[in-house]
Scaffold this active site. Structure first.
Site, PDB file in Angstrom:
ATOM      1  N   HIS A   1       0.865  -1.199   0.000  1.00  0.00           N
ATOM      2  CA  HIS A   1       0.000   0.000   0.000  1.00  0.00           C
ATOM      3  C   HIS A   1       0.889   1.233   0.000  1.00  0.00           C
ATOM      4  O   HIS A   1       1.302   1.712   1.049  1.00  0.00           O
ATOM      5  CB  HIS A   1      -0.924  -0.048   1.227  1.00  0.00           C
ATOM      6  CG  HIS A   1      -1.943   1.043   1.282  1.00  0.00           C
ATOM      7  ND1 HIS A   1      -3.162   0.898   1.924  1.00  0.00           N
ATOM      8  CD2 HIS A   1      -1.940   2.315   0.802  1.00  0.00           C
ATOM      9  CE1 HIS A   1      -3.852   2.016   1.821  1.00  0.00           C
ATOM     10  NE2 HIS A   1      -3.131   2.903   1.152  1.00  0.00           N
TER      11      HIS A   1
ATOM     12  N   HIS B   1       1.263   4.879  -2.360  1.00  0.00           N
ATOM     13  CA  HIS B   1       0.882   5.755  -3.480  1.00  0.00           C
ATOM     14  C   HIS B   1       2.163   6.412  -3.972  1.00  0.00           C
ATOM     15  O   HIS B   1       2.807   7.147  -3.214  1.00  0.00           O
ATOM     16  CB  HIS B   1      -0.108   6.818  -3.016  1.00  0.00           C
ATOM     17  CG  HIS B   1      -1.354   6.241  -2.420  1.00  0.00           C
ATOM     18  ND1 HIS B   1      -2.511   6.062  -3.148  1.00  0.00           N
ATOM     19  CD2 HIS B   1      -1.616   5.754  -1.178  1.00  0.00           C
ATOM     20  CE1 HIS B   1      -3.434   5.522  -2.365  1.00  0.00           C
ATOM     21  NE2 HIS B   1      -2.920   5.318  -1.163  1.00  0.00           N
TER      22      HIS B   1
ATOM     23  N   HIS C   1      -9.560   1.026  -1.208  1.00  0.00           N
ATOM     24  CA  HIS C   1      -9.512   1.648   0.115  1.00  0.00           C
ATOM     25  C   HIS C   1     -10.919   1.565   0.699  1.00  0.00           C
ATOM     26  O   HIS C   1     -11.891   1.961   0.041  1.00  0.00           O
ATOM     27  CB  HIS C   1      -9.118   3.122   0.020  1.00  0.00           C
ATOM     28  CG  HIS C   1      -7.665   3.368  -0.251  1.00  0.00           C
ATOM     29  ND1 HIS C   1      -6.991   2.800  -1.296  1.00  0.00           N
ATOM     30  CD2 HIS C   1      -6.757   4.135   0.411  1.00  0.00           C
ATOM     31  CE1 HIS C   1      -5.723   3.219  -1.261  1.00  0.00           C
ATOM     32  NE2 HIS C   1      -5.560   4.033  -0.239  1.00  0.00           N
TER      33      HIS C   1
ATOM     34  N   GLU D   1     -11.257   3.253   6.134  1.00  0.00           N
ATOM     35  CA  GLU D   1     -10.210   4.144   6.654  1.00  0.00           C
ATOM     36  C   GLU D   1     -10.940   5.248   7.434  1.00  0.00           C
ATOM     37  O   GLU D   1     -10.841   5.329   8.651  1.00  0.00           O
ATOM     38  CB  GLU D   1      -9.378   4.737   5.508  1.00  0.00           C
ATOM     39  CG  GLU D   1      -8.322   5.739   5.960  1.00  0.00           C
ATOM     40  CD  GLU D   1      -7.618   6.454   4.796  1.00  0.00           C
ATOM     41  OE1 GLU D   1      -8.174   6.513   3.681  1.00  0.00           O
ATOM     42  OE2 GLU D   1      -6.511   7.000   5.022  1.00  0.00           O
TER      43      GLU D   1
ATOM     44  N   ASP E   1       1.834   3.937   2.808  1.00  0.00           N
ATOM     45  CA  ASP E   1       0.801   4.812   2.247  1.00  0.00           C
ATOM     46  C   ASP E   1       1.391   5.997   1.470  1.00  0.00           C
ATOM     47  O   ASP E   1       1.537   5.909   0.254  1.00  0.00           O
ATOM     48  CB  ASP E   1      -0.150   5.290   3.352  1.00  0.00           C
ATOM     49  CG  ASP E   1      -1.557   5.597   2.850  1.00  0.00           C
ATOM     50  OD1 ASP E   1      -1.828   5.349   1.661  1.00  0.00           O
ATOM     51  OD2 ASP E   1      -2.387   6.061   3.643  1.00  0.00           O
ATOM     52  N   ASP E   2       1.695   7.093   2.155  1.00  0.00           N
ATOM     53  CA  ASP E   2       2.249   8.297   1.522  1.00  0.00           C
ATOM     54  C   ASP E   2       3.436   8.763   2.373  1.00  0.00           C
ATOM     55  O   ASP E   2       3.341   9.748   3.114  1.00  0.00           O
ATOM     56  CB  ASP E   2       1.178   9.396   1.453  1.00  0.00           C
ATOM     57  CG  ASP E   2      -0.040   8.949   0.665  1.00  0.00           C
ATOM     58  OD1 ASP E   2       0.033   8.936  -0.579  1.00  0.00           O
ATOM     59  OD2 ASP E   2      -1.041   8.580   1.296  1.00  0.00           O
TER      60      ASP E   2
HETATM   61  N1  HPA Z   1      -6.640   7.308   1.453  1.00  0.00           N
HETATM   62  C1  HPA Z   1      -7.323   7.651   0.376  1.00  0.00           C
HETATM   63  N2  HPA Z   1      -6.750   8.166  -0.709  1.00  0.00           N
HETATM   64  C2  HPA Z   1      -5.441   8.333  -0.723  1.00  0.00           C
HETATM   65  C3  HPA Z   1      -4.674   7.999   0.367  1.00  0.00           C
HETATM   66  C4  HPA Z   1      -5.312   7.444   1.511  1.00  0.00           C
HETATM   67  O1  HPA Z   1      -4.703   7.101   2.541  1.00  0.00           O
HETATM   68  N3  HPA Z   1      -3.401   8.303   0.030  1.00  0.00           N
HETATM   69  C5  HPA Z   1      -3.409   8.791  -1.221  1.00  0.00           C
HETATM   70  N4  HPA Z   1      -4.654   8.821  -1.681  1.00  0.00           N
HETATM   71 ZN    ZN Z   2      -3.739   4.772   0.639  1.00  0.00          ZN
END
Ligand code: HPA
Ligand code: ZN
Length: 335
Positions: free
Chosen positions: A14, A16, A194, A197, A275-276
């Site tokens: 996971h 991006h 996703h 969350e 994630d990011d």
């Molecule tokens: N959630 C939803 N969209 C996203 C995320 C995330 O954590 N990171 C980049 N786009």
């Molecule tokens: Zn994500």
């Protein structure tokens, strides 16, 4: 334990790629492309990375992505991430990209995917890191826009293993994309999404039922339904959990409150991911360290996150077996 975590072979599911754009590279690309940034330095930009929820992050994240314009930019972005993977002992990574973030600004689909793909191939050849690419649809955009993006992806099908769903979860439930995902599956793509969350447990059910996902991205709100947690355990549906992201976006108040270790001990197929990382304060090792500092775990428990990720990955069985052996060998040599 820190040295054990650093050396542990890892698998990321996971990530991006646009979220791995560090402020230093963002400044470099902006300068190369003649764009101005409303911050004086990368340090100042980094200080602005304080978020109260998913949307407040997404607003800044999409702005940052504007610096990416040429195929070389996408190559440089991906290469920088792979070098971080090397430092963190990541053996395999499955990377999300958001084509609509770029095609909406007039950058062609080919520019994006060819830059990313060139770096991934080089990562495999010169760093020994295997990878797959997952194309995400932005859920705040329309079904029609997603269908158009799916058709743009068809000529590049050999480079994309799966489709996913990201961006604003609130107000954009899985059912909005049920037809798109049916089309994608017919075209031979695997699917992930996703869910759970910021959205409710129902979104996790719907991602499984309506989108036919092989994994749920995040999924931490599953605990709102005991029956769902039972189903996840029984089916061994993997969750790609992102601990530092969840803290930065206030999904949990603190790492001590995070439910990933509780889910692991119940037998849910949870994995650790970044994630990011450029926005949330860390890559794979940082995420493992943050969880282990807040929750006392054995080495076997920590290694289980990697074993779960190997099982959940989109690689062939022979390679999975080789990766399992690497983890088990490491575990035996370290205990
Ligand atoms: N959630 C939803 N969209 C996203 C995320 C995330 O954590 N990171 C980049 N786009
Ligand atoms: Zn994500």
């Amino acid at each position: 334990m820190n040295a054990f975590i650093q050396g542990l072979p890892k698998v990321e599911l996971h990530l991006h790629i646009e979220g791995s754009l560090e402020p230093e590279l963002l400044f470099k690309l902006a300068q190369r492309n003649g764009l101005s940034i409303p911050y004086d330095s990368p340090e100042e930009l980094r200080k602005a990375y304080e978020f109260e929820d998913l949307q407040s992050f997404l607003d800044i994240y999409y702005q940052g992505a504007n610096a990416l314009q040429t195929e070389q930019d996408f190559y440089d972005l991906t290469w920088a991430y792979l070098k971080r993977c090397e430092q963190d002992n990541v053996m395999h990574t499955e990377i999300f990209f958001d084509p609509q973030t770029h095609t909406e600004r007039g950058i062609s689909f080919g520019t994006v995917i060819n830059g990313i793909d060139r770096a991934l191939k080089e990562g495999e050849e010169s760093l020994g890191i295997s990878s797959q690419l997952i194309m995400c649809f932005l859920r705040h955009l329309s079904e029609q826009a997603a269908l158009e993006t799916l058709s743009q992806a068809l000529p590049y099908k050999d480079k994309i293993i799966a489709v996913g769903l990201d961006s604003s979860e609130k107000g954009h439930p899985p059912e909005k994309f049920a037809r798109v995902f049916t089309e994608a599956r017919k075209a031979g793509f695997l699917t992930v999404a996703h869910a759970g969350e910021e959205g409710p447990a129902q979104n996790i059910y719907d991602a499984i039922e309506l989108l036919g996902v092989s994994r749920v991205d995040h999924g931490v709100r599953c605990v709102e339904s005991d029956a769902l947690v039972e189903q996840l355990i029984e089916s061994q549906m993997p969750l790609t959990v992102c601990p530092l992201s969840n803290i930065k976006l206030c999904v949990f108040e603190s790492m001590a409150d995070h439910n990933i270790v509780e889910l692991l001990r119940k037998g849910v197929a949870v994995t650790i991911n970044s994630d990011d990382p450029a926005y949330f304060g860390g890559y794979m090792t940082d995420n493992f360290l943050a969880v282990s500092q807040a929750h006392k775990m054995s080495k076997e428990e920590i290694a289980k996150f990697t074993l779960n990720a190997i099982d959940a990955s989109f690689i062939d069985n022979e390679k999975k077996q080789a990766y399992r052996q690497r983890v088990n060998h490491y575990l035996n040599s370290e205990s």
